[in-house]
Design a protein around this motif. Sequence first.
Motif, PDB file in Angstrom:
ATOM      1  N   ALA A  56     -51.881  25.608  96.979  1.00  0.00           N
ATOM      2  CA  ALA A  56     -52.257  27.614  96.232  1.00  0.00           C
ATOM      3  C   ALA A  56     -53.818  27.600  95.611  1.00  0.00           C
ATOM      4  N   PRO A  57     -54.432  28.370  95.245  1.00  0.00           N
ATOM      5  CA  PRO A  57     -55.794  29.122  94.752  1.00  0.00           C
ATOM      6  C   PRO A  57     -55.373  29.514  93.051  1.00  0.00           C
ATOM      7  N   VAL A  58     -55.774  29.056  91.908  1.00  0.00           N
ATOM      8  CA  VAL A  58     -55.598  29.360  91.043  1.00  0.00           C
ATOM      9  C   VAL A  58     -55.475  30.842  90.730  1.00  0.00           C
ATOM     10  N   SER A  59     -56.240  31.717  91.752  1.00  0.00           N
ATOM     11  CA  SER A  59     -55.868  33.232  91.240  1.00  0.00           C
ATOM     12  C   SER A  59     -54.197  33.712  91.832  1.00  0.00           C
ATOM     13  N   ALA A  60     -53.936  31.954  92.798  1.00  0.00           N
ATOM     14  CA  ALA A  60     -52.193  32.649  93.478  1.00  0.00           C
ATOM     15  C   ALA A  60     -51.075  32.749  91.676  1.00  0.00           C
ATOM     16  N   VAL A  95     -54.641  21.628  85.178  1.00  0.00           N
ATOM     17  CA  VAL A  95     -55.794  22.216  84.822  1.00  0.00           C
ATOM     18  C   VAL A  95     -55.766  23.579  85.641  1.00  0.00           C
ATOM     19  N   LYS A  96     -55.551  23.253  86.744  1.00  0.00           N
ATOM     20  CA  LYS A  96     -54.878  24.867  87.638  1.00  0.00           C
ATOM     21  C   LYS A  96     -54.183  25.410  86.379  1.00  0.00           C
ATOM     22  N   VAL A  97     -53.455  25.367  86.412  1.00  0.00           N
ATOM     23  CA  VAL A  97     -52.318  26.278  85.417  1.00  0.00           C
ATOM     24  C   VAL A  97     -53.142  26.715  84.522  1.00  0.00           C
ATOM     25  N   PHE A  98     -53.964  25.549  84.364  1.00  0.00           N
ATOM     26  CA  PHE A  98     -54.587  26.608  82.378  1.00  0.00           C
ATOM     27  C   PHE A  98     -55.500  27.197  83.078  1.00  0.00           C
ATOM     28  N   ASP A  99     -55.936  26.997  83.434  1.00  0.00           N
ATOM     29  CA  ASP A  99     -57.751  28.093  84.084  1.00  0.00           C
ATOM     30  C   ASP A  99     -56.351  29.095  84.980  1.00  0.00           C
ATOM     31  N   ALA A 100     -55.209  29.407  85.605  1.00  0.00           N
ATOM     32  CA  ALA A 100     -54.842  30.325  86.066  1.00  0.00           C
ATOM     33  C   ALA A 100     -54.236  30.965  84.601  1.00  0.00           C
ATOM     34  N   ILE A 101     -54.146  31.093  84.132  1.00  0.00           N
ATOM     35  CA  ILE A 101     -53.574  31.065  82.689  1.00  0.00           C
ATOM     36  C   ILE A 101     -54.682  32.111  82.294  1.00  0.00           C
ATOM     37  N   GLU A 102     -56.041  31.239  81.770  1.00  0.00           N
ATOM     38  CA  GLU A 102     -57.107  32.061  81.323  1.00  0.00           C
ATOM     39  C   GLU A 102     -57.510  32.920  82.519  1.00  0.00           C
ATOM     40  N   GLY A 103     -57.150  33.480  83.474  1.00  0.00           N
ATOM     41  CA  GLY A 103     -56.716  34.368  84.693  1.00  0.00           C
ATOM     42  C   GLY A 103     -56.625  35.525  84.402  1.00  0.00           C
ATOM     43  N   VAL A 104     -55.294  35.242  83.647  1.00  0.00           N
ATOM     44  CA  VAL A 104     -54.566  36.722  83.891  1.00  0.00           C
ATOM     45  C   VAL A 104     -55.099  37.554  82.978  1.00  0.00           C
ATOM     46  N   SER A 105     -54.819  38.779  83.980  1.00  0.00           N
ATOM     47  CA  SER A 105     -55.716  40.333  83.196  1.00  0.00           C
ATOM     48  C   SER A 105     -55.178  40.495  81.896  1.00  0.00           C
ATOM     49  N   GLY A 106     -53.563  41.158  81.447  1.00  0.00           N
ATOM     50  CA  GLY A 106     -53.056  41.221  80.277  1.00  0.00           C
ATOM     51  C   GLY A 106     -53.395  39.836  79.829  1.00  0.00           C
ATOM     52  N   PRO A 107     -52.206  40.278  78.905  1.00  0.00           N
ATOM     53  CA  PRO A 107     -51.853  39.315  77.585  1.00  0.00           C
ATOM     54  C   PRO A 107     -51.391  37.944  78.483  1.00  0.00           C
ATOM     55  N   LYS A 108     -52.366  36.872  77.715  1.00  0.00           N
ATOM     56  CA  LYS A 108     -52.138  35.407  78.012  1.00  0.00           C
ATOM     57  C   LYS A 108     -50.826  34.816  77.201  1.00  0.00           C
ATOM     58  N   PRO A 109     -49.786  34.289  78.827  1.00  0.00           N
ATOM     59  CA  PRO A 109     -48.541  33.512  78.044  1.00  0.00           C
ATOM     60  C   PRO A 109     -49.479  32.574  77.919  1.00  0.00           C
ATOM     61  N   ARG A 110     -47.909  31.937  76.522  1.00  0.00           N
ATOM     62  CA  ARG A 110     -47.883  31.295  75.907  1.00  0.00           C
ATOM     63  C   ARG A 110     -47.490  29.255  76.947  1.00  0.00           C
ATOM     64  N   LEU A 111     -48.148  29.143  76.916  1.00  0.00           N
ATOM     65  CA  LEU A 111     -47.661  27.228  77.319  1.00  0.00           C
ATOM     66  C   LEU A 111     -47.121  25.786  77.445  1.00  0.00           C
ATOM     67  N   ILE A 112     -46.259  25.746  78.096  1.00  0.00           N
ATOM     68  CA  ILE A 112     -45.551  25.104  77.175  1.00  0.00           C
ATOM     69  C   ILE A 112     -45.313  23.465  78.724  1.00  0.00           C
ATOM     70  N   LEU A 113     -46.031  22.301  77.736  1.00  0.00           N
ATOM     71  CA  LEU A 113     -46.289  21.154  79.011  1.00  0.00           C
ATOM     72  C   LEU A 113     -45.661  20.121  78.084  1.00  0.00           C
ATOM     73  N   VAL A 114     -44.743  19.793  79.625  1.00  0.00           N
ATOM     74  CA  VAL A 114     -44.330  18.236  79.501  1.00  0.00           C
ATOM     75  C   VAL A 114     -45.199  17.204  79.426  1.00  0.00           C
ATOM     76  N   SER A 115     -45.537  16.166  78.707  1.00  0.00           N
ATOM     77  CA  SER A 115     -46.494  14.792  78.852  1.00  0.00           C
ATOM     78  C   SER A 115     -45.403  14.084  78.513  1.00  0.00           C
ATOM     79  N   ALA A 116     -45.884  13.127  78.172  1.00  0.00           N
ATOM     80  CA  ALA A 116     -45.609  11.809  77.647  1.00  0.00           C
ATOM     81  C   ALA A 116     -45.706  10.707  76.153  1.00  0.00           C
ATOM     82  N   ILE A 117     -44.669  10.402  75.600  1.00  0.00           N
ATOM     83  CA  ILE A 117     -45.114   9.099  75.121  1.00  0.00           C
ATOM     84  C   ILE A 117     -46.119   8.739  74.445  1.00  0.00           C
TER      85      ILE A 117
END
Length: 243
Positions: A56-60, A95-117
Amino acid sequence: MSKKVIIVGGHGNISLRLARILGPTHAVKSIIRTRDHESDIKAASAEPVYLSLEDAPVSAFSAAFEGQDVVYFSAGAGGKGGPERTKAVDYEGAVKVFDAIEGVSGPKPRLILVSAIDVRNPERIPSYYDEKDLAVSARMRAAMDAYMHWKYEADKNLANRTAFKWTILRPSTLTDGPGTDRATIGKAHLGAPVSREDVAKTLALLADREDAAGLAIDLVGGDVPIDTGLDTFIARGETDFLV
C-alpha cells in the motif's frame, strides 16, 4: 482518557494482546493484510483495517492515521522471507509509517514503535555492559544480523524525525508465559526474557505517557512493577538508544 489508537501489524502476538488490553477503554483499529485474520482482530476488541505494509502507498496509511491519537508499530517479518523481506518490513515498512504520520493533514498522532534490546550502532557499546552482555550481544548479532541491522536503520531514521512525537520500546527475548506486571526498565543487562503479555502491558501504559516522547526504553524480565519502572525511567529522561 479514551484515545483513538491504530496498530500496524495488528495480527502479531503482541498486537493482539495489546488490543485486548486497550479495547475496553479505547477505540482500537488494527491494520492487517488479509481477511483471514478478521475474526481474531474482532475478538481482540479491535476494528480491522485492510492495508499491506509492503504494497500500500504512503498516502493510504496517512488516510488511515487521520484522526488517530496514537499509532503503534508492532510489525515485523519474523524471519520469514530472508534478509530482503526483513528489510522490506522492518525498515522500509517502518519508514513508510513515519512518512505517513508526517503526511497526516491534521494533528499528527504519536508513534509508539516496538524495536528490540541491543539495537544500536555496533561500534558503540553501552558503558554498563559486562562480559556476559557482550557475549549475549555477539550471539544475537550472529543469529539475527539482518534483523538487528535493519531495526537499527529504522530506529536511526526515527530518531531524526521532529514532525511528530515518538517513543521506542526495546524488549528482550520474548516468551509466551503469563505476564507478571514486573520488569527491569532502562539500561538493562541482556539475557533475561520478558513475556509478550508484559510487553503489551507496557505498550498500553505508554498510550498515556506523552512525557516519554523522544525516549527509547529497554525492557527485560525483572522484579520492579512496570508502572513504577516507567515512572522512574521517564523522570530520568535518558534514552537507551545509541545512534
